[in-house]
Design an enzyme around this catalytic site. Structure first.
Site, mmCIF file in Angstrom:
data_model
loop_
_atom_site.group_PDB
_atom_site.id
_atom_site.type_symbol
_atom_site.label_atom_id
_atom_site.label_comp_id
_atom_site.label_asym_id
_atom_site.label_seq_id
_atom_site.Cartn_x
_atom_site.Cartn_y
_atom_site.Cartn_z
ATOM 1 C CG ASP A 55 -1.876 -1.147 1.327
ATOM 2 O OD1 ASP A 55 -3.080 -0.950 1.197
ATOM 3 O OD2 ASP A 55 -1.395 -2.293 1.522
ATOM 4 C CB THR A 152 -5.460 -4.009 2.092
ATOM 5 O OG1 THR A 152 -5.342 -2.784 1.358
ATOM 6 C CG2 THR A 152 -4.101 -4.325 2.685
HETATM 7 N N1 LIG Z 1 -17.283 -0.702 7.100
HETATM 8 C C1 LIG Z 1 -17.055 -0.615 5.795
HETATM 9 N N2 LIG Z 1 -18.091 -0.695 4.931
HETATM 10 C C2 LIG Z 1 -17.895 -0.617 3.639
HETATM 11 N N3 LIG Z 1 -16.682 -0.482 3.045
HETATM 12 C C3 LIG Z 1 -15.615 -0.395 3.859
HETATM 13 C C4 LIG Z 1 -15.745 -0.465 5.260
HETATM 14 N N4 LIG Z 1 -14.502 -0.371 5.791
HETATM 15 C C5 LIG Z 1 -13.647 -0.235 4.765
HETATM 16 N N5 LIG Z 1 -14.321 -0.245 3.597
HETATM 17 C C6 LIG Z 1 -13.805 -0.053 2.250
HETATM 18 O O1 LIG Z 1 -14.067 -1.194 1.484
HETATM 19 C C7 LIG Z 1 -12.952 -1.453 0.644
HETATM 20 C C8 LIG Z 1 -12.918 -2.906 0.312
HETATM 21 O O2 LIG Z 1 -14.121 -3.177 -0.349
HETATM 22 P P1 LIG Z 1 -14.368 -4.587 -0.946
HETATM 23 O O3 LIG Z 1 -15.514 -4.475 -1.868
HETATM 24 O O4 LIG Z 1 -13.092 -5.103 -1.516
HETATM 25 O O5 LIG Z 1 -14.770 -5.440 0.310
HETATM 26 S S1 LIG Z 1 -14.365 -6.924 0.677
HETATM 27 O O6 LIG Z 1 -13.004 -6.927 1.201
HETATM 28 O O7 LIG Z 1 -14.540 -7.756 -0.532
HETATM 29 O O8 LIG Z 1 -15.343 -7.328 1.709
HETATM 30 C C9 LIG Z 1 -11.764 -1.008 1.454
HETATM 31 O O9 LIG Z 1 -10.733 -0.636 0.572
HETATM 32 P P2 LIG Z 1 -9.195 -0.934 0.965
HETATM 33 O O10 LIG Z 1 -8.973 -0.321 2.317
HETATM 34 O O11 LIG Z 1 -8.461 -0.207 -0.116
HETATM 35 O O12 LIG Z 1 -8.982 -2.411 0.945
HETATM 36 C C10 LIG Z 1 -12.319 0.155 2.255
HETATM 37 O O13 LIG Z 1 -12.088 1.397 1.652
HETATM 38 MG MG LIG Z 2 -6.574 0.588 -0.253
HETATM 39 MG MG LIG Z 3 -7.400 0.250 3.294
#
Ligand SMILES: Nc1ncnc2c1ncn2[C@@H]1O[C@H](COP(=O)(O)OS(=O)(=O)O)[C@@H](OP(=O)(O)O)[C@H]1O
Ligand SMILES: [Mg+2]
Ligand SMILES: [Mg+2]
Ligand SMILES: [Mg+2]
Length: 376
Positions: A55, A152
């Site tokens: 990241d 991530t």
């Molecule tokens: N509570 C909550 N609700 C909704 N979304 C959130 C939440 N917390 C974090 N995030 C954001 O979701 C990103 C990951 O989304 P995904 O669609 O990949 O979700 S998952 O990992 O498949 O469940 C993730 O992106 P990254 O941090 O870049 O991985 C976050 O920006």
């Molecule tokens: Mg990210």
């Molecule tokens: Mg993140």
């Protein structure tokens, strides 16, 4: 802003996402080593979400390259990571690992037709590059929007993730690039967990996975290049959304984690409109990639009402899906608003990306019919 004038921006964005994706591939390989030898590549943020060397490393190289190509003075970059935990005295080892990954990647930059530093970047320069990405965007001017590693959690689990870079001008997404290093050739291998067993090999012996997708607003075209080791491929193929508009034949994809999207609510929606297949749960913006490539017809995300979606989680994916022929709106049918800063302010309930208008209208109708009885 005329789309034609974005040639350098598009070219640079595609090249740097290829380079950044190669950094991610190397770091993810290291993560698979026993924890004693992986150099502590995964940390927890205040909200318990993970952050890794990849990241910070991707954010550093994208920021450094954009500053070299476009000049650092008026450069605005809105990106997910900051330098707070990386600058602490106890993070010296972590900063060293980021520094190694960044300098290893940048030493290869000329093979991607990108600038390379005269000598390896020091820690101060790396922290400066990461820290420069603290713009908050907004309604006026140009802002690069970066999610260095989206998904991530998928990344640390050896599964799907994406590098996402977009350019916004006066609140509109002008271009988007998505690096998807684990995107498999076969769509069946996209679902959660399946990726680790992707063993399909080409005749030359390389694993058939990994691509970079990109699109310019208004071009009516979205493109995909394969990810190749140590450079940029010469060819690209056009992406087209699926022509399936019968819900009974549609594939719906959604986040893997229940905390990120209400699986019960989306299952109810899918059921009420006649979807028969099980949802395809995939980490990251690879879900947008799946819609753009025609591997799925619907992507839905309904986060908890207290959660505010961030622009870097959607900007690149939205323009790629739209230029490939798809539709992306909130659950009220309105376009996502990238003009209000870091968050998608005013988002109505959830996000719905579809391969076409017919399915999209059915889902919006189903949301209206079922919202009152839901607990969201
Ligand atoms: N509570 C909550 N609700 C909704 N979304 C959130 C939440 N917390 C974090 N995030 C954001 O979701 C990103 C990951 O989304 P995904 O669609 O990949 O979700 S998952 O990992 O498949 O469940 C993730 O992106 P990254 O941090 O870049 O991985 C976050 O920006
Ligand atoms: Mg990210
Ligand atoms: Mg993140
Ligand atoms: Mg993200």
């Amino acid at each position: 802003m005329a789309v034609e004038s974005l040639a350098t921006e598009m070219d640079t964005a595609v090249r740097v996402v290829h380079l950044a994706s190669s950094l991610c591939v190397k770091v993810q390989e290291k993560l698979r080593l026993p924890s004693s030898t992986n150099g502590g590549h995964v940390k927890s943020k205040d909200d318990d979400s993970p952050v890794t060397v990849a990241d910070w490393g991707v954010q550093a190289i994208v920021s450094w390259v954009l500053a070299e190509v476009f000049g650092g003075e008026n450069l605005s970059i809105v990106a997910e990571e900051d330098t707070e935990s990386l600058s602490k005295a106890e993070s010296l080892g972590l900063l060293g690992a980021v520094s190694n990954a960044v300098n290893e990647a940048l030493s290869e930059a000329p093979r991607y037709n990108l600038p390379k530093p005269d000598k390896p970047l020091g820690s101060t320069e790396i922290l400066k590059a990461i820290g420069r990405c603290s713009s908050v965007g907004g309604p006026k001017g140009r802002h690069w929007v970066l999610d260095p590693v989206d998904g991530t959690l998928g990344f640390v689990r050896g599964d799907q993730y994406a590098v996402a870079l977009a350019l916004i001008e006066n609140g509109k997404v002008l271009l988007g690039v998505l690096g998807c290093p684990n995107y498999p050739v076969k769509k069946e291998c996209l679902s959660n967990g399946c990726n680790q067993t992707v063993t399909t090999k080409s005749a030359a012996g390389s694993v058939l996975k990994g691509c970079v997708m990109y699109a310019k607003r208004g071009s009516g075209q979205a493109w995909m290049q394969p990810l190749i080791a140590g450079g940029i491929p010469e060819s690209a193929t056009l992406l087209k959304v699926s022509s399936v508009d019968d819900p009974a034949l549609a594939t719906v994809c959604e986040p893997v984690e229940r905390a990120n999207s209400n699986h019960l609510f989306t299952a109810g929606l899918a059921n009420s409109m006649g979807v028969r297949k099980q949802p395809m749960r995939v980490y990251s913006m690879v879900k947008y990639a799946a819609i753009a490539r025609g591997d799925a017809e619907v992507f839905m995300k309904f986060a908890q009402s207290s959660y505010k979606e961030k622009i870097w989680d959607h900007a690149a994916g939205v323009v790629i899906v739209e230029e490939a022929g798809g539709v992306v709106t909130d659950a009220g049918g309105r376009n996502l608003d990238f003009s209000k800063g870091v968050y998608l302010e005013g988002l109505d309930r959830g996000i719905i990306a579809c391969s076409g208008q017919v399915l999209h209208e059915k889902i919006i109708g189903a949301v209206y019919a079922s919202w009152e009885s839901s607990s969201l």
